[in-house]
Design an enzyme around this catalytic site. Sequence first.
Site, PDB file in Angstrom:
ATOM      1  N   TYR A 237       0.879  -1.160   0.000  1.00 24.35           N
ATOM      2  CA  TYR A 237       0.000   0.000   0.000  1.00 24.35           C
ATOM      3  C   TYR A 237       0.916   1.208   0.000  1.00 24.35           C
ATOM      4  CZ  TYR A 237      -4.550  -2.151   0.966  1.00 24.35           C
ATOM      5  OH  TYR A 237      -5.730  -2.839   0.879  1.00 24.35           O
ATOM      6  N   ASP A 265      -6.236  -0.302  -6.201  1.00 20.92           N
ATOM      7  CA  ASP A 265      -7.700  -0.142  -6.193  1.00 20.92           C
ATOM      8  C   ASP A 265      -8.256   0.401  -4.886  1.00 20.92           C
ATOM      9  OD1 ASP A 265      -7.392  -2.307  -4.519  1.00 20.92           O
ATOM     10  OD2 ASP A 265      -8.239  -3.783  -5.896  1.00 20.92           O
ATOM     11  N   HIS A 355     -10.459  -6.404  -5.494  1.00 19.75           N
ATOM     12  CA  HIS A 355     -10.195  -6.417  -4.061  1.00 19.75           C
ATOM     13  C   HIS A 355     -11.221  -7.300  -3.332  1.00 19.75           C
ATOM     14  CE1 HIS A 355      -7.578  -3.843  -1.310  1.00 19.75           C
ATOM     15  NE2 HIS A 355      -8.254  -4.556  -0.446  1.00 19.75           N
TER      16      HIS A 355
HETATM   17  C1  LIG Z   1      -9.997  -9.653   4.853  1.00 19.95           C
HETATM   18  C2  LIG Z   1      -9.353  -9.179   3.606  1.00 19.95           C
HETATM   19  C3  LIG Z   1      -8.283  -8.313   3.678  1.00 19.95           C
HETATM   20  C4  LIG Z   1      -7.654  -7.874   2.521  1.00 19.95           C
HETATM   21  N1  LIG Z   1      -6.568  -7.062   2.637  1.00 19.95           N
HETATM   22  C5  LIG Z   1      -5.906  -6.686   1.520  1.00 19.95           C
HETATM   23  C6  LIG Z   1      -4.735  -5.903   1.621  1.00 19.95           C
HETATM   24  O1  LIG Z   1      -4.293  -5.563   2.713  1.00 19.95           O
HETATM   25  N2  LIG Z   1      -4.119  -5.551   0.488  1.00 19.95           N
HETATM   26  C7  LIG Z   1      -4.575  -5.927  -0.751  1.00 19.95           C
HETATM   27  O2  LIG Z   1      -3.962  -5.587  -1.764  1.00 19.95           O
HETATM   28  N3  LIG Z   1      -5.686  -6.673  -0.874  1.00 19.95           N
HETATM   29  C8  LIG Z   1      -6.351  -7.068   0.225  1.00 19.95           C
HETATM   30  N4  LIG Z   1      -7.472  -7.848   0.108  1.00 19.95           N
HETATM   31  C9  LIG Z   1      -7.909  -8.284  -1.238  1.00 19.95           C
HETATM   32  C10 LIG Z   1      -7.277  -9.641  -1.592  1.00 19.95           C
HETATM   33  O3  LIG Z   1      -5.905  -9.515  -1.840  1.00 19.95           O
HETATM   34  C11 LIG Z   1      -7.913 -10.232  -2.857  1.00 19.95           C
HETATM   35  O4  LIG Z   1      -7.934  -9.263  -3.872  1.00 19.95           O
HETATM   36  C12 LIG Z   1      -9.321 -10.765  -2.621  1.00 19.95           C
HETATM   37  O5  LIG Z   1      -9.483 -11.218  -1.310  1.00 19.95           O
HETATM   38  C13 LIG Z   1      -9.601 -11.908  -3.568  1.00 19.95           C
HETATM   39  O6  LIG Z   1     -10.904 -12.343  -3.454  1.00 19.95           O
HETATM   40  P1  LIG Z   1     -11.357 -13.646  -2.621  1.00 19.95           P
HETATM   41  O7  LIG Z   1     -11.310 -13.257  -1.194  1.00 19.95           O
HETATM   42  O8  LIG Z   1     -12.731 -13.868  -3.144  1.00 19.95           O
HETATM   43  O9  LIG Z   1     -10.406 -14.772  -2.949  1.00 19.95           O
HETATM   44  C14 LIG Z   1      -8.117  -8.295   1.256  1.00 19.95           C
HETATM   45  C15 LIG Z   1      -9.206  -9.156   1.190  1.00 19.95           C
HETATM   46  C16 LIG Z   1      -9.826  -9.610   2.333  1.00 19.95           C
HETATM   47  C17 LIG Z   1     -10.984 -10.555   2.218  1.00 19.95           C
END
Ligand SMILES: Cc1cc2nc3c(=O)[nH]c(=O)nc-3n(C[C@H](O)[C@H](O)[C@H](O)COP(=O)(O)O)c2cc1C
Length: 493
Positions: A237, A265, A355
Site C-alpha cells: 500500500y 484499487d 479487491h
Molecule cells: C480480509 C481481507 C483483507 C484484505 N486485505 C488486503 C490488503 O491488505 N491488500 C490488498 O492488496 N488486498 C487485500 N485484500 C484483497 C485480496 O488480496 C484479494 O484481492 C481478494 O481477497 C480476492 O478475493 P477472494 O477473497 O474472493 O479470494 C483483502 C481481502 C480480504 C478478504
Amino acid sequence: MKLTSALEVAKHNSPESCWLIIHGKIYDLTEFLNEHPGGKKILLKYAGKDATEAFDPIHPIDIIAKYLPPEVCLGEVDASTIIVEKKEETPEEKIRQTAIRNKPHISEMLNLYDFEAVAKQTLRADAWAYYSSGADDEITLRENHNAFHRIWLKPRVMVNVTNVDFSTNLLGHKSSFPLYITACALGKLGHPEGEVVLTRAANQQKIIQLLPTLASCSLDEMINASIVGQVLFYQLYVNSDRKISEQIVRTAEAKGCKALFITADAPQLGRREKDMRQKFVINPPDMQEDKDLKTRDEGAARAISKFIDPGLCWNDVKWFKSITKMPIVIKGIQCAEDAVLAWKYGCAGIVISNHGGRQLDTSPSAIEVLPSAIAALKAAGADLTKFDVYIDGGIRRGSDIFKAIALGAKAVGLGRPTLYAMSTYGDEGVERVIQLLKDEFEMVMRLMGVTSIDQINSSMVDISNLGNHIAAAPRDYLSAGVYEKMQPKQSKL
Ligand SMILES: Cc1cc2nc3c(=O)[nH]c(=O)nc-3n(C[C@H](O)[C@H](O)[C@H](O)COP(=O)(O)O)c2cc1C
Ligand SMILES: *[C@@H]1O[C@H](CO)[C@@H](O)[C@H](O)[C@H]1NC(C)=O
Ligand SMILES: *[C@@H]1O[C@H](CO)[C@@H](O)[C@H](O)[C@H]1NC(C)=O
Ligand SMILES: *[C@@H]1O[C@H](CO)[C@@H](O)[C@H](O)[C@H]1NC(C)=O
C-alpha cells in the site's frame, strides 16, 4: 526501565492525556490520537488501560518502534499493580465456544465452502465481519464467484490423461500450482499466529505467498517462518509519505521478496457495512464524536488517506523502478485499457482484481475482464510470455482456476478461503484447502482432456454468456421442486 503503577496509568484516560499499556509497556499516545489510521476512538476506549488484547490482532509487534518516536514509551507497568477483571461470557460467546468444540474433523471438509461455513460459526464476530464483508450491497462480492457459472467447459475425450502435470511458474519462479495465496490484512483476527500460518502452508504446498503491508505479523516474522529458497512476493500500500514506502520496499527486497505488487484499487477504502456495524457495537456509544456522524466519517477518511496515498498514479511506476529491482505488478486492474497502460509503463504484470468485492461495488468480476484485457494486451503488442496476468476474486473450485487459465491468466490469487481455513484448522486447514483445489483441478484437467498447463486454451471454454448480466434462463420448476439443496458442513451444535 522505569516502573509505573497501573493506578497511575489509569489516570491518563482522556484526550488530554492518553496512556495505553501494550505488552507491559506504557505508551503516551496523546499526540498520536489524530494520526492513528484506525481512528482515535479506539485509542480512547483503552486510554488508561491495557490494550494488548485489542492491539495484537491488528498490529505487527514492531509497529510502534517503527513509526513512533521513542519518547512515547514511558517505561513499564508494575505488573504487581495490575488488577485482572473477570469477564462474563456472553450468550453469543457460549454458542461460539460450543461450535469450536464441535467443529467437524478436518477430513470431513470436502470443499472451500465447508471451511467458510465453519468459520462463520467459530470466528469472533468482528473477525467474521472484517473477513467476509464486501462493499455497499455486495453485488460485486457475489458476482466474483457467480461469473464463473456463466462460463461452460468444452471437454475433450479419448486423450491419454494418465499423467497430469499442473506445475507452472510465476514471474519466472517455480510454483507447484497456478495459484498463490494473495495478500489479506489482519491475519491475527482469525488465528493467534496470523500470517505465518499461511507462510508455512505455502511452503508445504510449494506455492507462493503474497505478503501484505497490513499483515498482523511483522515482515521479519513472516520471512522467519519461510524456508531458505521459498519464494515470497510483497504487496504494497503506497503511503503518502514516499520515504516510508521507499523504506518498506527496500526492506522487502533486502529480505528476499521477489516481486512488488502495488495495490491500486484502494485510494479510499470502500464502505463495508457489516464491518462498520461491528465497530459500532464494539466502541462505546457515548464518545463525544458519536453525536456527529459527519465529523467521525471525515476523521476516518482523513486518517486512511494519510496512510494510503490517493495521489498514486502511473508516473509513480518510474520512481518505484528507480528504487527497486523487484519486478512490479499492479494489483487491482479492472479494465482492458489499464491492463495495457500497466504494460506500457514497464510493469512485469498485473492482477485483475476488484479487491474481493471490497472496494467499488458493481465493478466487474476479474474473470469477466480477463478476456478483453488479454485481447487488448495482444493487440498492443505485449509479449504475454514476459508479462504475467493474474486474477483474483471468487476462486472457489478447481474449475474456476481452469477457466481463468483457459482465458489467459498465468495464475490466480486465493484470498478469503485461506483466511477461513487458517482460522478454523490452522496450518492443516490451509494445506487442505490448497490440496482440495489441486485435486479438483487435476480432475478437471483429466476430464477436459489435457495433461499440462500449456495445453489449456480459450477453445476449451464457452464464454458467449459471460458478459451477459441479464441471462434469463427458463426455470425448471419440476426439477427445482424435488431438488434437495446441498448443505455445507455444520458444527454438531
Ligand atoms: C480480509 C481481507 C483483507 C484484505 N486485505 C488486503 C490488503 O491488505 N491488500 C490488498 O492488496 N488486498 C487485500 N485484500 C484483497 C485480496 O488480496 C484479494 O484481492 C481478494 O481477497 C480476492 O478475493 P477472494 O477473497 O474472493 O479470494 C483483502 C481481502 C480480504 C478478504
Ligand atoms: C499413456 O501415457 C502414459 C504416460 O505418459 C504412458 O506410460 C502410456 O503408455 C500411455 N498409454 C497409451 C495407451 O498410450
Ligand atoms: C524465528 O523462528 C524461530 C523458530 O521458529 C523462533 O524461535 C524465533 O523466535 C523466530 N524469530 C523471530 C524474529 O520471529
Ligand atoms: C488450443 O489448443 C488446441 C489443442 O492443442 C489447438 O488445436 C487449438 O488451435 C488451440 N486454440 C487456440 C485458440 O489457441
